[in-house]
Motif scaffolding. Sequence first.
Motif, PDB file in Angstrom:
ATOM      1  N   LEU A  60      19.103  21.231  -2.419  1.00 24.79           N
ATOM      2  CA  LEU A  60      19.490  19.827  -2.563  1.00 24.79           C
ATOM      3  C   LEU A  60      20.700  19.659  -3.468  1.00 24.79           C
ATOM      4  O   LEU A  60      21.382  18.625  -3.421  1.00 24.79           O
ATOM      5  CB  LEU A  60      18.315  19.010  -3.116  1.00 24.79           C
ATOM      6  N   LEU A  61      20.972  20.661  -4.307  1.00 29.79           N
ATOM      7  CA  LEU A  61      22.089  20.573  -5.249  1.00 29.79           C
ATOM      8  C   LEU A  61      23.422  20.972  -4.627  1.00 29.79           C
ATOM      9  O   LEU A  61      24.473  20.779  -5.248  1.00 29.79           O
ATOM     10  CB  LEU A  61      21.829  21.459  -6.471  1.00 29.79           C
ATOM     11  N   SER A  62      23.404  21.524  -3.421  1.00 30.10           N
ATOM     12  CA  SER A  62      24.635  22.043  -2.827  1.00 30.10           C
ATOM     13  C   SER A  62      25.762  21.009  -2.722  1.00 30.10           C
ATOM     14  O   SER A  62      26.931  21.370  -2.874  1.00 30.10           O
ATOM     15  CB  SER A  62      24.344  22.669  -1.461  1.00 30.10           C
ATOM     16  N   PRO A  63      25.485  19.714  -2.484  1.00 29.86           N
ATOM     17  CA  PRO A  63      26.593  18.751  -2.437  1.00 29.86           C
ATOM     18  C   PRO A  63      27.112  18.362  -3.819  1.00 29.86           C
ATOM     19  O   PRO A  63      28.079  17.602  -3.915  1.00 29.86           O
ATOM     20  CB  PRO A  63      25.975  17.531  -1.738  1.00 29.86           C
ATOM     21  N   PHE A  64      26.471  18.841  -4.878  1.00 29.55           N
ATOM     22  CA  PHE A  64      26.808  18.403  -6.231  1.00 29.55           C
ATOM     23  C   PHE A  64      27.229  19.605  -7.079  1.00 29.55           C
ATOM     24  O   PHE A  64      26.394  20.262  -7.711  1.00 29.55           O
ATOM     25  CB  PHE A  64      25.609  17.695  -6.871  1.00 29.55           C
ATOM     26  N   PRO A  65      28.512  19.929  -7.134  1.00 30.51           N
ATOM     27  CA  PRO A  65      28.967  21.108  -7.875  1.00 30.51           C
ATOM     28  C   PRO A  65      28.758  21.013  -9.380  1.00 30.51           C
ATOM     29  O   PRO A  65      28.797  22.034 -10.078  1.00 30.51           O
ATOM     30  CB  PRO A  65      30.462  21.178  -7.532  1.00 30.51           C
ATOM     31  N   ASN A  66      28.513  19.806  -9.881  1.00 27.33           N
ATOM     32  CA  ASN A  66      28.292  19.627 -11.318  1.00 27.33           C
ATOM     33  C   ASN A  66      26.817  19.729 -11.698  1.00 27.33           C
ATOM     34  O   ASN A  66      26.440  19.442 -12.843  1.00 27.33           O
ATOM     35  CB  ASN A  66      28.834  18.271 -11.778  1.00 27.33           C
ATOM     36  N   ALA A  67      25.958  20.136 -10.742  1.00 31.20           N
ATOM     37  CA  ALA A  67      24.511  20.167 -10.991  1.00 31.20           C
ATOM     38  C   ALA A  67      24.008  21.597 -11.130  1.00 31.20           C
ATOM     39  O   ALA A  67      24.509  22.517 -10.487  1.00 31.20           O
ATOM     40  CB  ALA A  67      23.765  19.466  -9.860  1.00 31.20           C
ATOM     41  N   LYS A  68      22.991  21.770 -11.970  1.00 29.95           N
ATOM     42  CA  LYS A  68      22.349  23.066 -12.132  1.00 29.95           C
ATOM     43  C   LYS A  68      20.878  22.854 -12.449  1.00 29.95           C
ATOM     44  O   LYS A  68      20.441  21.744 -12.746  1.00 29.95           O
ATOM     45  CB  LYS A  68      23.013  23.884 -13.238  1.00 29.95           C
ATOM     46  N   ILE A  69      20.137  23.948 -12.411  1.00 28.41           N
ATOM     47  CA  ILE A  69      18.689  23.902 -12.620  1.00 28.41           C
ATOM     48  C   ILE A  69      18.345  24.460 -13.994  1.00 28.41           C
ATOM     49  O   ILE A  69      18.969  25.404 -14.484  1.00 28.41           O
ATOM     50  CB  ILE A  69      17.958  24.699 -11.522  1.00 28.41           C
ATOM     51  N   CYS A  70      17.319  23.849 -14.602  1.00 29.58           N
ATOM     52  CA  CYS A  70      16.758  24.344 -15.856  1.00 29.58           C
ATOM     53  C   CYS A  70      15.246  24.417 -15.684  1.00 29.58           C
ATOM     54  O   CYS A  70      14.639  23.473 -15.169  1.00 29.58           O
ATOM     55  CB  CYS A  70      17.142  23.419 -17.010  1.00 29.58           C
ATOM     56  N   ARG A  71      14.647  25.499 -16.068  1.00 30.76           N
ATOM     57  CA  ARG A  71      13.198  25.684 -15.939  1.00 30.76           C
ATOM     58  C   ARG A  71      12.453  24.762 -16.905  1.00 30.76           C
ATOM     59  O   ARG A  71      12.747  24.710 -18.100  1.00 30.76           O
ATOM     60  CB  ARG A  71      12.845  27.137 -16.224  1.00 30.76           C
ATOM     61  N   GLY A  72      11.486  24.029 -16.397  1.00 29.77           N
ATOM     62  CA  GLY A  72      10.730  23.094 -17.220  1.00 29.77           C
ATOM     63  C   GLY A  72       9.626  23.761 -18.016  1.00 29.77           C
ATOM     64  O   GLY A  72       9.357  24.957 -17.866  1.00 29.77           O
ATOM     65  N   GLY A  73       8.972  22.964 -18.859  1.00 29.90           N
ATOM     66  CA  GLY A  73       7.882  23.453 -19.700  1.00 29.90           C
ATOM     67  C   GLY A  73       6.542  22.948 -19.229  1.00 29.90           C
ATOM     68  O   GLY A  73       6.421  22.330 -18.159  1.00 29.90           O
ATOM     69  N   ALA A  74       5.526  23.167 -20.056  1.00 28.87           N
ATOM     70  CA  ALA A  74       4.161  22.787 -19.684  1.00 28.87           C
ATOM     71  C   ALA A  74       3.937  21.281 -19.788  1.00 28.87           C
ATOM     72  O   ALA A  74       3.031  20.742 -19.159  1.00 28.87           O
ATOM     73  CB  ALA A  74       3.167  23.527 -20.564  1.00 28.87           C
ATOM     74  N   THR A  75       4.737  20.599 -20.600  1.00 28.53           N
ATOM     75  CA  THR A  75       4.614  19.150 -20.778  1.00 28.53           C
ATOM     76  C   THR A  75       5.973  18.506 -20.534  1.00 28.53           C
ATOM     77  O   THR A  75       7.008  19.179 -20.516  1.00 28.53           O
ATOM     78  CB  THR A  75       4.144  18.794 -22.193  1.00 28.53           C
ATOM     79  N   ARG A  76       5.950  17.192 -20.391  1.00 21.93           N
ATOM     80  CA  ARG A  76       7.217  16.482 -20.186  1.00 21.93           C
ATOM     81  C   ARG A  76       8.125  16.668 -21.389  1.00 21.93           C
ATOM     82  O   ARG A  76       9.335  16.886 -21.246  1.00 21.93           O
ATOM     83  CB  ARG A  76       6.966  14.998 -19.938  1.00 21.93           C
ATOM     84  N   ALA A  77       7.566  16.572 -22.581  1.00 20.30           N
ATOM     85  CA  ALA A  77       8.373  16.718 -23.799  1.00 20.30           C
ATOM     86  C   ALA A  77       9.048  18.087 -23.850  1.00 20.30           C
ATOM     87  O   ALA A  77      10.228  18.199 -24.190  1.00 20.30           O
ATOM     88  CB  ALA A  77       7.514  16.498 -25.036  1.00 20.30           C
ATOM     89  N   GLU A  78       8.313  19.127 -23.494  1.00 16.51           N
ATOM     90  CA  GLU A  78       8.900  20.467 -23.501  1.00 16.51           C
ATOM     91  C   GLU A  78       9.999  20.582 -22.447  1.00 16.51           C
ATOM     92  O   GLU A  78      11.023  21.239 -22.668  1.00 16.51           O
ATOM     93  CB  GLU A  78       7.815  21.514 -23.243  1.00 16.51           C
ATOM     94  N   SER A  79       9.794  19.945 -21.302  1.00 16.20           N
ATOM     95  CA  SER A  79      10.799  19.993 -20.239  1.00 16.20           C
ATOM     96  C   SER A  79      12.083  19.288 -20.660  1.00 16.20           C
ATOM     97  O   SER A  79      13.192  19.805 -20.457  1.00 16.20           O
ATOM     98  CB  SER A  79      10.243  19.351 -18.958  1.00 16.20           C
ATOM     99  N   VAL A  80      11.951  18.093 -21.240  1.00 13.59           N
ATOM    100  CA  VAL A  80      13.140  17.371 -21.700  1.00 13.59           C
ATOM    101  C   VAL A  80      13.846  18.166 -22.792  1.00 13.59           C
ATOM    102  O   VAL A  80      15.080  18.260 -22.820  1.00 13.59           O
ATOM    103  CB  VAL A  80      12.762  15.964 -22.200  1.00 13.59           C
ATOM    104  N   TYR A  81      13.079  18.749 -23.697  1.00 10.23           N
ATOM    105  CA  TYR A  81      13.669  19.543 -24.776  1.00 10.23           C
ATOM    106  C   TYR A  81      14.491  20.705 -24.212  1.00 10.23           C
ATOM    107  O   TYR A  81      15.604  20.980 -24.679  1.00 10.23           O
ATOM    108  CB  TYR A  81      12.566  20.060 -25.688  1.00 10.23           C
ATOM    109  N   ARG A  82      13.981  21.365 -23.204  1.00  9.27           N
ATOM    110  CA  ARG A  82      14.725  22.468 -22.587  1.00  9.27           C
ATOM    111  C   ARG A  82      16.003  21.960 -21.924  1.00  9.27           C
ATOM    112  O   ARG A  82      17.048  22.618 -21.958  1.00  9.27           O
ATOM    113  CB  ARG A  82      13.849  23.191 -21.569  1.00  9.27           C
ATOM    114  N   GLY A  83      15.910  20.781 -21.314  1.00 12.55           N
ATOM    115  CA  GLY A  83      17.106  20.186 -20.731  1.00 12.55           C
ATOM    116  C   GLY A  83      18.140  19.847 -21.784  1.00 12.55           C
ATOM    117  O   GLY A  83      19.342  20.052 -21.581  1.00 12.55           O
TER     118      GLY A  83
END
Length: 375
Positions: A60-83
């Motif tokens: 889904l990211l192929s049309p968006f060259p400025n986009a990348k993936i970051c692995r999330g955490g066990a909770t929302r807070a951990e996921s946002v922190y990683r982002g």
Amino acid sequence: MITAIIVAAGKGERAGFAENKILKELNGLPALSYSLSACSEADEMIVVCREEDEERIKKLLSPFPNAKICRGGATRAESVYRGLKAAKGEIVLVHDAARPFISRKTVSDCVACVKEYGSGVCALPSTDTVVYAENGNIVSVPPRANVYTVQTPQGFYREKLLQSYECALRDGAERFTDESGIYLAYVEPPRLFLGERENKKLTYPEDFKPAERVGFGVDTHAFYAEDEGAPFVNFITLAGVRIPSDKILKAHSDGDVLVHALMDALFSAAGLRDIGYHFPDSDPQYKNADSMKLLSEALSRVKDAGFSPKNVSLSILAETPRLSPHIDRMKENLSDALGLPPNAVGIAAGTNEKLGYIGEKKGITVYACVLCSKQ
């Protein structure tokens, strides 16, 4: 530099799907696609996701060259922190992928609020009375004028939000549901900006059902030529109105070309087969049939499919007869038949500037468009 962090690492368990709800199709596209499009003007987009969803999200990211993936955490807070740790932008916008109806205006308003006030939290004034309860009992009722429902995106300067998350994760972030609460607890009261009511969150299966659908229909009927032996009548029928005419339309039924186009539009909006399938002209029971009665039956089938018309728009192309004196009656008839107010029925009539079969007075064509809502 601005980074949009799109949080997509949840399971969406309340939606009850076998897949992450942000990958569920919504009006033809995965729900995540809409958030990516709305946030695509940011300098950087980071999609925080689960490992098992990475491959599908990468596509889904192929049309968006400025986009990348970051692995999330066990909770929302951990996921946002990683982002936040992966982000490079001075300003970060945190947005829940489960809110696909976000507009680019909301994104730009969020950035403007951060630049002016240091933070920007998308919110709407509550239209409902909100209570605080304990053990099933109301304890207090805050003044509704002071109550807002909070949405995303929520924007902040990255360093401040990152520091507040480090404190929250140290102290136990499970009591916080979003960035605004964490920022309030460890930095300062965040600033609200006005969001949009369309920016709803997808939570339950019914949230994925299309609320509205458009249907389109077109029909053409030819006039009898002088040597074809037209029936001995001096009118044509449109929307159940008999209109004086020296030319007669060929038809198996009563030849109501306007109603036939409308029926096709209704069937189209509901995802049903066309008028020829439901009322074939090979069936003798429809010989000289009253099209307004067929419209009633068509509407019943559309409602059985779970849809109701909200408004209709019809355009008639005819060189003859003159239609303008009869449009109000046609609108009234369709309004009654569809159960709509007259202002929800639009009928326009025009010629084809003497061009083609219409300009040569050989036939009439009607275009119909219908907006239906899910019942």
